[in-house]
Enzyme design. Structure first.
Site, PDB file in Angstrom:
ATOM      1  N   ASP A 232      97.617 -98.756  -8.454  1.00 38.68           N
ATOM      2  CA  ASP A 232      98.331 -99.866  -7.621  1.00 38.68           C
ATOM      3  C   ASP A 232      99.143-100.261  -8.578  1.00 38.68           C
ATOM      4  OD1 ASP A 232      98.960-102.117  -6.449  1.00 38.68           O
ATOM      5  OD2 ASP A 232      96.886-102.566  -5.593  1.00 38.68           O
TER       6      ASP A 232
ATOM      7  N   HIS B 230     100.750-107.818  -9.904  1.00 42.35           N
ATOM      8  CA  HIS B 230      99.786-108.069 -10.836  1.00 42.35           C
ATOM      9  C   HIS B 230     100.061-108.102 -12.490  1.00 42.35           C
ATOM     10  CE1 HIS B 230      97.225-107.756  -7.402  1.00 42.35           C
ATOM     11  NE2 HIS B 230      97.939-106.689  -6.996  1.00 42.35           N
TER      12      HIS B 230
ATOM     13  N   ILE C  91      98.193-112.007 -10.853  1.00 38.66           N
ATOM     14  CA  ILE C  91      96.752-112.121 -10.339  1.00 38.66           C
ATOM     15  C   ILE C  91      96.085-110.698 -10.414  1.00 38.66           C
ATOM     16  CG2 ILE C  91      97.057-114.026  -8.633  1.00 38.66           C
ATOM     17  CD1 ILE C  91      97.051-111.961  -6.328  1.00 38.66           C
TER      18      ILE C  91
ATOM     19  N   GLY D  72      92.704-107.362  -5.923  1.00 35.10           N
ATOM     20  CA  GLY D  72      91.580-107.523  -5.023  1.00 35.10           C
ATOM     21  C   GLY D  72      90.413-106.393  -5.176  1.00 35.10           C
TER      22      GLY D  72
END
Length: 731
Positions: A506, A511, A526, A529
């Site tokens: 990903d 991120h 961040i 998820g």
């Protein structure tokens, strides 16, 4: 019945609790209430100890403990001191009860000021006095008392209405600030017979709206197991309802480098006020996000025609959902060695500090295996590479939010190999402020189905096309039981956790790149998820399955809040049979990052094993043929049937084999064994009777009424299955 709620050791300060509108019938259930009432009349004049004493005496007469307090709520420190001196700790319930009703033009400065001093400022002072005590003990429950007059307005109560709605704003902010300390704040708007309402209600209505019909809601919101926070409830006469804000989709009324005019507002007024497909913002962040979208659309579209009927949505009103649902998006091949599962395990926080992690980190281990949650990695290659053009739907991947994830495993994942993932659109939903795309991904090793994923993707600004809001195809989250968790596990993420996890495929710069994260409204990059998802899944695997990957069947989560690298992930777990409910919090803030999660596991004595062909059963051939046909046209059948059927085939009076025809999930599947999730309909009959039904020698209805065919569950679904057997099982 569920166990009764207990309040052992809990101290509640109830202000304005005397007179009529009080918790008299319920307060004895509390361990130690401190009852405050100045004792004035309903306009705030006078002072008396009788109001508080009356309630305290009632409580003591019923075996409870209570102390009175006669100070004004403007002396918040004194009220709190009374509770602390008597009981040593405190929670808070606020009840402030005076009125100064006047029509707007007749309200004096005194009428205005006293209402705001007692209701709004008094609430602030009492809560502030109790705050540090609740913060230090890591527990607090605050109930603000608003009013229907504050919510809706009421003639002659401008001062009261303003103060009562002010309490709601105060409560909402306290809920945000107190969350990380386990201090919850909610607001109630009660209708109850009291010394206030007896002036505006006939006596029979005052009697019908008993305070006892309000108190149970207050008690529940005060209980330590209640996780409600920042909410508003109307309550009265035994009825409770939760309120929320609703906002129309609105309309953009200016163009790039163009002035905004009142004429443009007038021309778009109908759209501004149109609540079809309305959104329901729950935070300032959600509220502001629409403004960012509007600015982006203005910049990208240039001048907006003031005669346009567009709401500013990025989706055409002519969305052909029938052409979209069931469409295959991509087929992707994922080739990997032992390196990828090891890298993934490190990415979700595994370490050799735990000896049991070695089998996930060392290819030379005799037990070397993949974490079950690795099943999302090959599947995501068919999603995050981009969704192709869909008729009428303008999807912008820069505005995509990963809302939910479901993963189901049919056997343990190989530690290396070549997997093929096929993604299809399961459904398309219109949420007003955005569109939700449900994408099913089936991952195969050769022709064998290994796992099934469902990605729930939310595209901001792509709603408003008049589509449906819910789907039977969606795998739904489940709230955990309302009791303390059975187990809690925590792991600290590293500052480089997102850097490490992104190596599993990903590559979203959100991120890793601070400037890109800032564009998304985040102060820094961040965590993925699906990285938090991996942490939570392995917490459940370790505690409830002893890291035995063969026992892991399925996992479902909803991504609720972002996590920043370096924060601690704390997974709370509840066991209910073979289902482990869980939620994952950020320990430092108390915010729930993963909500409504569950993992389905098999018991240690009931682990799945390879089924061997059953000698002498003719029905095996039929199920194999049905399975082959479903692989060809499964998507079509899932649309028509949407059900899971289990067959218990008997021989000599005993169950010889079980088969499941799954025409609800993914692209459909037939497999030997009981239904992995609950079956909608279960059939029991002998091998010979099954063959007679399939070959139409026996009418199914006659077999049922004669007792040869037993049906459990939704019997009406059998009509769809009969069509499938006739059409697709001819040998």
């Amino acid at each position: 019945m569920a166990a009764g709620l207990r309040f052992d050791g809990r101290v509640v300060l109830v202000t304005g609790a005397g007179g009529g509108e009080r918790l008299a019938g319920a307060l004895p259930r509390l361990s130690a209430p401190a009852v405050n009432d100045l004792g004035g009349d309903f306009k705030g004049y006078g002072k008396s100890s009788s109001a508080a004493d009356k309630v305290v005496n009632e409580i003591r007469a019923k075996g409870g403990k209570a102390v009175p307090n006669y100070d004004s709520v403007e002396d918040g420190e004194k009220l709190v001191k009374t509770a602390l001196e008597a009981f040593g700790r405190i929670g808070t319930v606020t009840y402030f009860l005076i009125l100064r009703d006047r029509s707007f033009v007749r309200i004096s400065d005194e009428d205005w000021d006293i209402i705001h001093r007692i209701h709004l400022r008094g609430s602030f002072l009492v809560t502030r006095a109790a705050w540090n005590h609740m913060k230090n003990q890591k527990f607090g429950r605050i109930i603000m008392t608003s009013s229907a007059a504050g919510i809706y307005g009421n003639f002659g109560q401008a001062n009261y209405s303003a103060a009562k709605l002010g309490l709601l704003g105060l409560s909402n902010t306290i809920a945000i600030e107190g969350r990380k300390y386990n201090i919850h704040c909610n607001t109630i708007a009660p209708t109850a017979g009291s010394r206030l309402t007896q002036t505006i209600m006939p006596q029979d209505m005052v009697d019908a709206f008993k305070p006892e019909y309000v108190a149970p809601l207050v008690l529940w919101l005060c209980h330590e197991s209640c996780q409600e926070n920042g909410s508003l409830f109307e309550v009265g006469a035994g009825w409770i309802g939760k309120l929320r804000w609703e906002r129309s989709l609105g309309a953009i009324v200016r163009g790039k480098n163009q002035p905004m005019t009142p004429e443009a507002v007038r021309d778009k007024w109908e759209k501004v006020c149109d609540f079809d497909n309305a959104s329901k913002p729950r935070s300032i962040q959600e509220s502001i996000s629409v403004l960012n979208d509007a600015l982006s659309q203005i910049e990208s579209q240039g001048n907006v025609s003031m005669n346009s009927t567009s709401s500013g949505s990025v989706v055409s009103s002519a969305v052909d959902t029938a052409n979209i649902i069931g469409r295959e998006l991509a087929t992707k091949v994922y080739t990997y060695t032992h390196l990828e599962p090891i890298l993934y395990a490190l990415g979700v926080g595994m370490s050799t500090k735990d000896p049991d992690h070695l089998k996930f980190l060392f290819e030379g281990s005799e037990e070397f295996c993949c974490l079950p949650s690795f099943g999302v990695i090959p599947a995501q290659t068919s999603i995050f590479g981009g969704v192709p053009s869909l008729p009428g739907l303008d999807i912008d991947f820069t505005k995509m939010l990963h809302g939910e994830q479901y993963l189901e495993l049919y056997k343990p994942l190989p530690t290396s190999g070549q997997l093929t993932s096929v993604s299809t659109v399961a459904d398309l939903l219109d949420k007003g402020s955005g569109a939700v795309l449900l994408v099913d991904v089936n991952t195969y090793c050769g022709k064998e189905l290994l796992c099934y994923n469902q990605f729930t993707l939310f595209f901001v600004g792509a709603g408003g096309f008049g589509g449906k809001r819910t789907s039977e195809k969606a795998k739904v989250t489940v709230n955990p039981p309302r009791r303390p968790p059975d187990a809690v596990l925590s792991d600290v993420t590293t500052a480089d956790q997102a850097i490490l996890y992104r190596l599993s495929g990903d590559w979203n710069p959100l991120h890793v790149d601070p400037s890109f994260a800032a564009l998304g409204g985040f102060k820094k990059p961040i965590l993925h998820g699906l990285c938090s998802f991996g942490f939570a899944a392995r917490h459940v695997l370790k505690h409830f399955a002893n890291n035995d990957v063969t026992r892991f069947k399925a996992v479902k989560v909803r991504f609720a809040k972002p996590v920043f690298p370096g924060q601690t992930l704390q997974t709370e777990m509840w066991k209910e049979g073979n289902r482990i409910h869980f939620q994952t919090k950020v320990k430092e803030t108390g915010e729930i990052a993963i909500a409504g999660g569950y993992v389905d596991i098999t018991s240690a004595l009931d682990k799945p094993s390879a089924w061997e062909p059953t000698a002498g059963l003719q029905s095996d051939l039929v199920f194999e043929e049905i399975g082959r046909r479903i692989k060809e046209i499964g998507n079509e059948l899932v649309k028509k049937v949407n059900a899971v059927f289990q067959w218990d085939i008997t021989k000599d009076g005993k169950t010889a084999v079980q088969w499941t025809i799954d025409l609800k999930n993914g692209s459909g599947e037939v497999y030997q064994g009981p239904a992995r999730s609950s079956a909608d309909t279960t059939f029991t009959l002998s091998d010979q009777d099954f063959m007679d039904v399939v070959q139409q020698k026996t009418n199914p209805q006659k077999a049922f009424f004669s007792g040869k065919l037993k049906v459990k569950g939704n019997i009406m679904l059998s009509q769809k299955l009969e069509m499938i057997l006739k059409d697709y099982a001819k040998l």
